[in-house]
Scaffold this active site. Structure first.
Site, PDB file in Angstrom:
ATOM      1  N   TYR A  70       0.842  -1.209   0.000  1.00 24.19           N
ATOM      2  CA  TYR A  70       0.000   0.000   0.000  1.00 24.19           C
ATOM      3  C   TYR A  70       0.871   1.250   0.000  1.00 24.19           C
ATOM      4  CZ  TYR A  70       1.295   0.651   4.855  1.00 24.19           C
ATOM      5  OH  TYR A  70       2.020   0.859   5.994  1.00 24.19           O
ATOM      6  N   PHE A  80       2.288   9.780   3.324  1.00 23.51           N
ATOM      7  CA  PHE A  80       2.637   9.645   4.736  1.00 23.51           C
ATOM      8  C   PHE A  80       3.151   8.254   5.092  1.00 23.51           C
ATOM      9  CE2 PHE A  80      -2.036   9.393   4.316  1.00 23.51           C
ATOM     10  CZ  PHE A  80      -2.264   8.080   4.690  1.00 23.51           C
ATOM     11  N   ASP A  81       2.974   7.267   4.218  1.00 24.82           N
ATOM     12  CA  ASP A  81       3.526   5.945   4.508  1.00 24.82           C
ATOM     13  C   ASP A  81       3.411   5.067   3.275  1.00 24.82           C
ATOM     14  OD1 ASP A  81       4.778   4.102   6.154  1.00 24.82           O
ATOM     15  OD2 ASP A  81       2.899   3.174   6.740  1.00 24.82           O
ATOM     16  N   ILE A 100      -7.862   0.547  10.226  1.00 23.20           N
ATOM     17  CA  ILE A 100      -8.971   1.499  10.171  1.00 23.20           C
ATOM     18  C   ILE A 100     -10.153   0.895   9.425  1.00 23.20           C
ATOM     19  CG2 ILE A 100      -7.505   3.553  10.363  1.00 23.20           C
ATOM     20  CD1 ILE A 100      -7.663   3.850   7.335  1.00 23.20           C
ATOM     21  N   TYR A 126      -9.235   8.261  10.750  1.00 22.63           N
ATOM     22  CA  TYR A 126      -8.789   8.654  12.083  1.00 22.63           C
ATOM     23  C   TYR A 126      -9.657   9.728  12.715  1.00 22.63           C
ATOM     24  CZ  TYR A 126      -4.795   5.704  11.262  1.00 22.63           C
ATOM     25  OH  TYR A 126      -4.005   4.620  11.031  1.00 22.63           O
ATOM     26  N   PHE A 143      -5.573   5.537  -0.313  1.00 20.10           N
ATOM     27  CA  PHE A 143      -4.632   4.421  -0.233  1.00 20.10           C
ATOM     28  C   PHE A 143      -4.629   3.674  -1.562  1.00 20.10           C
ATOM     29  CE2 PHE A 143      -5.376   5.082   4.264  1.00 20.10           C
ATOM     30  CZ  PHE A 143      -4.133   4.833   4.830  1.00 20.10           C
TER      31      PHE A 143
END
Length: 609
Positions: A70, A80-81, A100, A126, A143
């Site tokens: 991902y 962010f990741d 999540i 979140y 994502f």
């Protein structure tokens, strides 16, 4: 994952946002999505855009361990990741709140190898808190996810007692049942890896179980060739007591969880032919196709009949042409007749038949030996071929009428010899041939009407003999729908009503039958039976109410003796009211009798005294 960001866990979310999808309703989704197309999943704003199609049609389910790549970004493109940047995939269990909500809901729609972009609103990510410092509050996330693979993990008993992880997929769709005999390989270890038990091949009946309760429960969910890893909690292993070392098997400590690798190599299908476990059929070799014989089918078989000690008492079809017989013609014992009906072409089976369906309580001289009284017998049978009777859809109208007439005559012959169950089947078969008459000519419709009336009437007579009174009533009603003045149908339906204690309806049918045919002796006799039944039930009613009154009176006297004269005066009033109530019930009962007698009085002249 980086230490300051935890997309794959939901531990930092508010408690009321924690996700356990096993208890959550499944959102309706549109499974059809083309590459480049974006659609909303459910009603919470989650969107999915297909980048690359996956393989097959299966998708992961709650509890499955999924493996993904991902990349996560904000809507402005800020990354962010990414698992791809780290060079390793990410694994988690789907639907258990480990990630999540948007992931749990979205990845559940993916196929193996599929690549999709999910746009996840903050409520499914979140929320108001965000995940500082990388994800701001109320942030919508994107994502890019690739579903690399997944391992199916199932909570077999739905109580967390046995988790099954599939290591090797099995063949076909069938699962073993309680009566089946399974051949398995297994290895059982404690959580620290200590080997407890191992077998490279053991056969057992599923319902009887083996080693520990978990094995039987697990194999009933498995397919042929399937290999799984079971995590077994104590309640499905050896419980709070554990188990000492046995022979070559190690000891199991109290409250121990086991890890069992289990493979279903094969199994033999066992069926309860008669539903009372007195005729059992075990398949030794599967047959071909789906077709099986029915009543009237001519079958060709090879068979060997043995006693419990292995002694052969009959052998047919091996050294000559296959043995031929016609099903439901009493050409073989009842248990064999019934079992062969359940076989396919080419099937080999072992049939175990208890005396009730074999040779009964008397010894029987057979081809090669005597079968003792009350003997259970065993047949090894190979279904070589069979020729079924022509089905109704392959017949023209005249052939259907002729076939129905033939079945009716067969039924009549069986009825005369007291074989009511078999006769009933013949009448039912006859009616099926002519049940739908839209293609018949007017003349043929008259023929089929008469056949239906005769067969249903005769079948009703069979049902009365078999004490199936409800079915007898239904069959007579069918006749009366075709001929509302059919005295036999009224008479037999009245008989059924009397047996199920619907005396009012029985009286109506008898009255109508005598109006049509005042001299019918059978109906007159049935009228006498009805009157006796009514007297019997009225007598029971009188005794019932009398007993109630006596018990109440005795109770009131006992209470009066304890409470003295003042309460007695009050209780006497209550008692008198109860007496009046009972009397009213008796009067109503008498009114019912008189009313019935009034309309039946005109029939008195027709009763045989």
């Amino acid at each position: 994952m980086e230490d300051d960001f935890e997309v794959p866990t939901a531990s930092d979310m508010e408690e009321d946002e924690m996700n356990n999808l096993e208890n959550e309703p499944v959102d309706p989704i549109d499974p059809i999505l083309k590459v480049g197309e974006e659609k909303e999943i459910g009603k919470n704003g989650l969107k999915k855009k297909l980048v690359k199609e996956g393989e097959g049609w299966e998708t992961p389910d709650n509890g499955d361990e999924v493996e993904v790549h991902y990349t996560g970004t904000l809507l402005d493109g800020t990354k962010f990741d990414s698992s791809r940047d780290k060079g390793s995939t990410f694994k988690f269990k789907l639907g258990l709140g480990q990630v999540i909500k948007g992931w749990d809901k979205g990845i559940k729609t993916m196929k193996k190898g599929e690549n999709a972009i999910f746009t996840i609103p903050s409520e499914l990510a979140y929320g108001e808190s965000g995940s500082p410092p990388t994800i701001p509050p109320n942030a919508t996330l994107q994502f890019d996810v690739e579903l690399v693979s997944w391992n199916s993990v199932k909570d077999i008993c739905k109580d967390g007692g046995i988790f099954k992880k599939i290591l090797v997929e099995g063949e076909k769709l069938e699962n073993p049942k309680d009566l089946d005999e399974v051949f398995v390989k297994y290895e059982a270890c404690l959580e620290d890896g200590t080997l407890i038990s191992k077998s490279d091949g053991v056969e057992f009946t599923v319902g009887d179980g083996y080693f520990c309760p978990a094995l039987a429960k697990a194999v009933k969910t498995m397919k042929k060739g399937e290999k799984v890893l079971l995590t077994v909690k104590p309640q499905y292993a050896f419980g709070e007591d554990g188990r000492p070392a046995v022979a070559n098997e190690g000891a199991v400590p109290p409250n121990a969880t086991l890890h069992i690798t289990l493979e279903v190599v094969s199994w033999k299908n066992v069926s309860d032919v008669t539903k009372d476990r007195k005729v059992m059929k075990k398949i030794l070799k599967e047959g071909e196709g789906y077709d099986r014989p029915n009543d009237g089918t001519v079958v060709h078989v090879k068979l060997i009949g043995k006693l419990q000690d292995g002694k052969i008492f009959v052998k047919k079809g091996h050294d000559e042409e296959p043995f031929e017989f016609k099903i439901d013609e009493e050409q073989v014992i009842d248990g064999l007749d019934r079992a062969v009906k359940m076989m396919k072409r080419g099937e080999h089976a072992l049939i175990t038949i208890q005396p009730e369906y074999a040779f009964g309580s008397s010894e029987s001289q057979q081809e090669l030996a005597v079968v003792p009284a009350n003997a259970t017998v065993y047949y090894e049978v190979e279904m070589v071929s069979f020729v079924k009777e022509k089905e109704s859809w392959d017949m023209n109208t005249q052939e259907k009428i002729e076939a129905a007439g033939k079945k009716k005559e067969e039924g009549n012959a069986l009825y005369k010899t007291g074989k009511y169950e078999r006769a009933s089947k013949r009448y039912e078969k006859a009616v099926k041939f002519i049940e739908y008459d839209s293609s018949f000519s007017d003349e043929e419709k008259q023929q089929t009407k008469l056949l239906k009336i005769t067969c249903n009437l005769n079948n009703a007579a069979c049902k009365l003999k078999l004490k199936d009174y409800k079915e007898a009533e239904k069959l007579c009603t069918k006749v009366l729908e075709l001929d509302n003045k059919n005295v036999k149908a009224l008479y037999r339906r009245a008989q059924a009503y009397i047996q199920i204690v619907d005396l009012d309806l029985a009286g109506v049918d008898i009255k109508k039958a005598l109006e049509i045919d005042p001299d019918n002796r059978d109906v007159k006799l049935e009228y006498r039976v009805l009157k006796e039944k009514i007297r019997e039930y009225n007598k029971k009613d009188a005794q019932f109410y009398g007993n109630i009154f006596a018990k109440m009176n005795k109770l009131e006297q006992a209470k009066a003796a304890k409470r003295g004269p003042t309460p007695m005066a009050i209780d006497s009033k209550v008692c008198r009211l109860l007496v009046i109530l009972v009397c009213l019930c008796l009067i109503l009962s008498m009114i019912t009798i008189l009313t019935w007698q009034k309309w039946s009085d005109p029939l008195v002249d027709h009763v045989v005294m």
